[in-house]
Write an enzyme that holds these catalytic residues in place. Structure first.
Site, short mmCIF file in Angstrom:
data_model
loop_
_atom_site.label_atom_id
_atom_site.label_comp_id
_atom_site.label_asym_id
_atom_site.label_seq_id
_atom_site.Cartn_x
_atom_site.Cartn_y
_atom_site.Cartn_z
N HIS A 87 0.81 -1.22 0.00
CA HIS A 87 0.00 0.00 0.00
C HIS A 87 0.84 1.27 0.00
O HIS A 87 0.57 2.18 -0.80
CB HIS A 87 -0.99 -0.01 1.18
CG HIS A 87 -2.04 -1.06 1.03
ND1 HIS A 87 -3.12 -1.18 1.88
CD2 HIS A 87 -2.18 -2.06 0.12
CE1 HIS A 87 -3.87 -2.21 1.49
NE2 HIS A 87 -3.31 -2.75 0.44
N ASP A 142 -5.34 -7.61 -5.31
CA ASP A 142 -4.89 -6.58 -4.37
C ASP A 142 -3.94 -5.64 -5.11
O ASP A 142 -3.90 -5.64 -6.33
CB ASP A 142 -4.26 -7.21 -3.11
CG ASP A 142 -3.05 -8.06 -3.41
OD1 ASP A 142 -2.45 -7.90 -4.49
OD2 ASP A 142 -2.68 -8.90 -2.56
O1 T3D Z 1 0.96 -13.35 0.36
C1 T3D Z 1 0.57 -12.19 0.30
O2 T3D Z 1 1.24 -11.22 0.74
C2 T3D Z 1 -0.72 -11.87 -0.36
C3 T3D Z 1 -0.50 -11.02 -1.53
C4 T3D Z 1 -0.57 -11.55 -2.73
C5 T3D Z 1 -0.25 -10.78 -3.94
C6 T3D Z 1 -0.04 -11.69 -5.09
O3 T3D Z 1 0.71 -11.31 -5.95
S1 T3D Z 1 -0.89 -13.14 -5.14
C7 T3D Z 1 -0.39 -13.82 -6.71
C8 T3D Z 1 0.97 -14.45 -6.62
N1 T3D Z 1 1.45 -14.85 -7.92
C9 T3D Z 1 1.00 -15.93 -8.53
O4 T3D Z 1 0.13 -16.63 -8.09
C10 T3D Z 1 1.69 -16.28 -9.84
C11 T3D Z 1 2.48 -17.56 -9.68
N2 T3D Z 1 3.22 -17.85 -10.89
C12 T3D Z 1 2.65 -18.38 -11.97
O5 T3D Z 1 1.47 -18.63 -12.04
C13 T3D Z 1 3.57 -18.67 -13.12
O6 T3D Z 1 4.90 -18.70 -12.66
C14 T3D Z 1 3.46 -17.59 -14.26
C15 T3D Z 1 2.12 -17.76 -14.97
C16 T3D Z 1 3.61 -16.19 -13.72
C17 T3D Z 1 4.61 -17.86 -15.28
O7 T3D Z 1 4.57 -19.20 -15.68
P1 T3D Z 1 5.82 -19.83 -16.45
O8 T3D Z 1 5.44 -21.21 -16.85
O9 T3D Z 1 6.25 -18.90 -17.52
O10 T3D Z 1 7.02 -19.85 -15.38
P2 T3D Z 1 7.21 -20.85 -14.14
O11 T3D Z 1 7.97 -22.03 -14.59
O12 T3D Z 1 5.90 -21.09 -13.47
O13 T3D Z 1 8.09 -19.92 -13.16
C18 T3D Z 1 9.49 -19.82 -13.33
C19 T3D Z 1 10.11 -19.90 -11.96
O14 T3D Z 1 9.62 -18.79 -11.18
C20 T3D Z 1 9.68 -21.17 -11.21
O15 T3D Z 1 10.75 -21.53 -10.39
P3 T3D Z 1 11.51 -22.94 -10.64
O16 T3D Z 1 10.48 -24.00 -10.59
O17 T3D Z 1 12.12 -22.79 -12.00
O18 T3D Z 1 12.52 -23.01 -9.53
C21 T3D Z 1 8.54 -20.67 -10.35
O19 T3D Z 1 8.34 -21.44 -9.20
C22 T3D Z 1 9.03 -19.28 -9.99
N3 T3D Z 1 7.89 -18.42 -9.64
C23 T3D Z 1 6.96 -17.91 -10.48
N4 T3D Z 1 6.10 -17.19 -9.79
C24 T3D Z 1 6.49 -17.21 -8.51
C25 T3D Z 1 7.63 -18.00 -8.40
N5 T3D Z 1 8.23 -18.23 -7.23
C26 T3D Z 1 7.69 -17.65 -6.13
N6 T3D Z 1 6.59 -16.87 -6.17
C27 T3D Z 1 5.96 -16.63 -7.33
N7 T3D Z 1 4.88 -15.82 -7.36
#
Ligand code: T3D
Length: 260
Positions: A87, A142
């Site tokens: 925020h 958010d």
């Molecule tokens: O907790 C609070 O404070 C509440 C507040 C919340 C605010 C928020 O932002 S909630 C939403 C959080 N974000 C997500 O849910 C998105 C999570 N990520 C994804 O869905 C996918 O990564 C993407 C669609 C963004 C991209 O997909 P892709 O296939 O291109 O990449 P990937 O393979 O999923 O990600 C690459 C790496 O980044 C992977 O790590 P690894 O397996 O190679 O070691 C993945 O785990 C990491 N990564 C991606 N997003 C996040 C993350 N690590 C931690 N947190 C993440 N949000």
């Protein structure tokens, strides 16, 4: 590796989210880096425009989901992280009387997508995308998403994006009014810097007032907005850049704005 890279060049403060292996997800170090960069932008008069982008293939994947302990006993309080970090950041970005350009270089998900929307002008790489990912993990938008999205794209589109968590392409984001322009991937860094440099050489105070007026209009009546325009115009008319702008026009030369 520093979680945030900051470089100041020709009046532009370029801020690069720098956790590419996690698609630049937010953690406390990223937040602290952003808070420090904002403090500098607020206090350093030589900075006249901000440019925010991400390192690697993503822009920002939102909150780092590995930071939360899902095995914790009892309810998890997600409100405190928002109050402590997100925020203040969003409010400071909106209140900063200088333009903030966002160059979305890849996927922008969750708080990462809404962080981009909090910027004043958004450029997106052709391969970029936007995901209101919150619903996929059982949360609500958010970081201002439920404020920015309906205002930019309309309630119907905002609702569907938030409820489905579908990935929005850069082309559709442009069509929805979420981004100003799409740029070919290999031109994004160059074109966003060119725009930032142009604005940094502009009448900074005028740009700050434009920002104030545009954001105020969302909640104002026409009468209140006319009053605000009058007050801002009265104030800006006292400044050097107005005189320089008109003088340059009359002398048929380019203005040399100093930012006041
Ligand atoms: O907790 C609070 O404070 C509440 C507040 C919340 C605010 C928020 O932002 S909630 C939403 C959080 N974000 C997500 O849910 C998105 C999570 N990520 C994804 O869905 C996918 O990564 C993407 C669609 C963004 C991209 O997909 P892709 O296939 O291109 O990449 P990937 O393979 O999923 O990600 C690459 C790496 O980044 C992977 O790590 P690894 O397996 O190679 O070691 C993945 O785990 C990491 N990564 C991606 N997003 C996040 C993350 N690590 C931690 N947190 C993440 N949000």
């Amino acid at each position: 590796m520093k979680p945030i890279l900051v470089a100041v060049e020709a009046g532009v403060q370029r801020i690069t989210l720098n956790r590419p292996e996690k698609l630049n997800a937010f953690n406390p170090a990223v937040h602290q880096g952003l808070a420090d960069a904002m403090t500098r932008a607020e206090t350093d008069a030589t900075i006249r425009c901000l440019l925010i982008t991400g390192a690697g293939r993503g822009f920002c994947a939102g909150q780092d989901l590995t930071e939360r302990d899902m095995k914790a006993v009892g309810p998890i309080d997600l409100g405190s992280g928002l109050e402590t970090w997100y925020h203040p950041l969003i409010k400071r970005m909106r209140a900063l009387p200088k333009p903030i350009i966002c160059a979305v270089n890849g996927v922008a998900a969750g708080a990462g997508a809404n962080f981009a929307l909090a910027c004043d002008i958004v450029l997106a790489a052709r391969s970029a995308s936007f995901i209101q990912a919150f619903v996929k993990i059982g949360l609500v938008p958010d970081c201002g998403g439920s404020y920015f999205l309906p205002r930019l794209a309309g309630t119907q589109r905002a609702m569907a994006l938030a409820m489905t968590g579908e990935r929005l392409s850069a082309e559709d984001a442009e069509r929805y009014g979420i981004v100003w322009k799409i740029v070919d991937d290999d031109k994004l860094a160059q074109e966003s810097m060119a725009l930032a440099s142009r604005l940094a050489a502009g009448p900074t105070r005028s740009l700050g007032f434009i920002k104030q007026a545009m954001y105020a209009s969302v909640d104002n009546t026409l009468a209140a907005q006319l009053d605000l325009e009058r007050d801002l115009q009265r104030e800006i008319g006292k400044g050097g850049d107005y005189r320089e702008g008109v003088t340059a026009f009359l002398e048929k030369r380019k203005p040399d704005f100093k930012g006041w």
